[in-house]
Design a protein around this motif. Structure first.
Motif, PDB file in Angstrom:
ATOM      1  N   TRP A 115      -4.840  -1.991   6.926  1.00 30.74           N
ATOM      2  CA  TRP A 115      -4.428  -1.083   8.003  1.00 30.74           C
ATOM      3  C   TRP A 115      -5.358   0.108   8.166  1.00 30.74           C
ATOM      4  CZ3 TRP A 115       1.670  -0.647   7.752  1.00 30.74           C
ATOM      5  CH2 TRP A 115       2.213  -1.904   8.104  1.00 30.74           C
ATOM      6  N   HIS A 116      -5.473   0.951   7.150  1.00 31.52           N
ATOM      7  CA  HIS A 116      -6.257   2.197   7.312  1.00 31.52           C
ATOM      8  C   HIS A 116      -7.379   2.298   6.283  1.00 31.52           C
ATOM      9  CE1 HIS A 116      -1.949   2.906   8.450  1.00 31.52           C
ATOM     10  NE2 HIS A 116      -2.557   3.061   9.611  1.00 31.52           N
ATOM     11  N   LYS A 117      -7.664   1.180   5.629  1.00 36.75           N
ATOM     12  CA  LYS A 117      -8.857   1.039   4.778  1.00 36.75           C
ATOM     13  C   LYS A 117      -8.844   1.857   3.492  1.00 36.75           C
ATOM     14  CE  LYS A 117     -10.261  -1.572   8.128  1.00 36.75           C
ATOM     15  NZ  LYS A 117      -9.656  -2.892   8.127  1.00 36.75           N
ATOM     16  N   ALA A 118      -7.667   2.190   2.985  1.00 38.58           N
ATOM     17  CA  ALA A 118      -7.637   2.763   1.635  1.00 38.58           C
ATOM     18  C   ALA A 118      -8.238   1.732   0.684  1.00 38.58           C
ATOM     19  CB  ALA A 118      -6.210   3.089   1.212  1.00 38.58           C
ATOM     20  N   HIS A 128       0.214   4.064   1.103  1.00 38.54           N
ATOM     21  CA  HIS A 128       0.016   4.937   2.258  1.00 38.54           C
ATOM     22  C   HIS A 128       1.109   4.703   3.288  1.00 38.54           C
ATOM     23  CE1 HIS A 128      -2.089   5.942   6.194  1.00 38.54           C
ATOM     24  NE2 HIS A 128      -1.750   7.077   5.649  1.00 38.54           N
ATOM     25  N   ALA A 129       1.144   3.510   3.872  1.00 42.19           N
ATOM     26  CA  ALA A 129       2.121   3.245   4.930  1.00 42.19           C
ATOM     27  C   ALA A 129       2.726   1.849   4.850  1.00 42.19           C
ATOM     28  CB  ALA A 129       1.494   3.469   6.303  1.00 42.19           C
ATOM     29  N   GLY A 130       2.540   1.186   3.709  1.00 43.96           N
ATOM     30  CA  GLY A 130       3.280  -0.046   3.471  1.00 43.96           C
ATOM     31  C   GLY A 130       2.632  -1.342   3.887  1.00 43.96           C
ATOM     32  N   ALA A 131       1.336  -1.363   4.116  1.00 49.89           N
ATOM     33  CA  ALA A 131       0.672  -2.628   4.464  1.00 49.89           C
ATOM     34  C   ALA A 131       0.722  -3.592   3.279  1.00 49.89           C
ATOM     35  CB  ALA A 131      -0.784  -2.367   4.834  1.00 49.89           C
ATOM     36  N   CYS A 158      -7.387  -1.956   2.011  1.00 55.37           N
ATOM     37  CA  CYS A 158      -6.145  -2.111   2.777  1.00 55.37           C
ATOM     38  C   CYS A 158      -6.460  -2.534   4.223  1.00 55.37           C
ATOM     39  CB  CYS A 158      -5.360  -0.799   2.766  1.00 55.37           C
ATOM     40  SG  CYS A 158      -3.825  -0.914   3.707  1.00 55.37           S
ATOM     41  N   CYS A 191       0.842  -1.202   0.000  1.00 50.75           N
ATOM     42  CA  CYS A 191       0.000   0.000   0.000  1.00 50.75           C
ATOM     43  C   CYS A 191       0.879   1.255   0.000  1.00 50.75           C
ATOM     44  CB  CYS A 191      -0.909  -0.007   1.228  1.00 50.75           C
ATOM     45  SG  CYS A 191      -2.029   1.407   1.290  1.00 50.75           S
ATOM     46  N   PHE A 231      -9.975   7.330  -0.145  1.00 41.66           N
ATOM     47  CA  PHE A 231      -9.113   7.559   1.010  1.00 41.66           C
ATOM     48  C   PHE A 231      -9.143   9.058   1.284  1.00 41.66           C
ATOM     49  CE2 PHE A 231      -4.921   7.411   3.313  1.00 41.66           C
ATOM     50  CZ  PHE A 231      -5.323   6.488   4.273  1.00 41.66           C
TER      51      PHE A 231
HETATM   52  S1  FES Z   1      -1.217   1.368   4.913  1.00 38.65           S
HETATM   53 FE1  FES Z   1      -2.854   1.132   3.526  1.00 38.65          FE
HETATM   54  S2  FES Z   1      -4.267   2.652   4.114  1.00 38.65           S
HETATM   55 FE2  FES Z   1      -2.604   2.929   5.491  1.00 38.65          FE
END
Ligand code: FES
Length: 102
Positions: A64-67, A45-48, A62, A43, A79
């Motif tokens: 982690w934070h649902k992107a 965003h933050a690497g999930a 995603c 991802c 997002f």
């Molecule tokens: S890591 Fe995917 S939405 Fe934050």
């Protein structure tokens, strides 16, 4: 550039996805209504790892934070902030084998 064997078609049934390591990259392969798509599994965003998320039609959510990402285009669907699109890999099917172009 080359073609790398990803898996057999029966390893990823319709509506399912699979995590692959290809050329040192994490890749997510998904089967949407019989067509295979491959995008970066990481991802933006933050690497999930996206393969740990939920596949809902064309969209991967995603873990982690649902992107929400479109597996068919690598584009962000939903997002709160804009994120760079995910890398998209070309996929081909030959007989019962799925290949990814790198
Ligand atoms: S890591 Fe995917 S939405 Fe934050």
């Amino acid at each position: 550039m080359g073609r790398i064997l990803a898996c057999r078609i029966d390893e990823v049934p319709n509506g399912k996805m699979k995590h692959l390591q290809i050329d040192g990259n994490d890749v997510l392969l998904a089967n949407i209504e019989g067509t295979y798509y491959a995008i970066s599994d990481i991802c933006n965003h933050a690497g999930a790892n996206l393969h740990e998320g939920k596949l809902n039609g064309n969209n991967i959510i995603c873990p982690w934070h649902k992107a929400v990402w479109d597996v068919t285009t690598g584009e962000l669907v939903q997002f709160p902030v804009r994120l760079r699109s995910l890398k998209v890999y070309k996929v081909s099917v030959d007989g019962d084998a799925v290949y990814i172009e790198v």
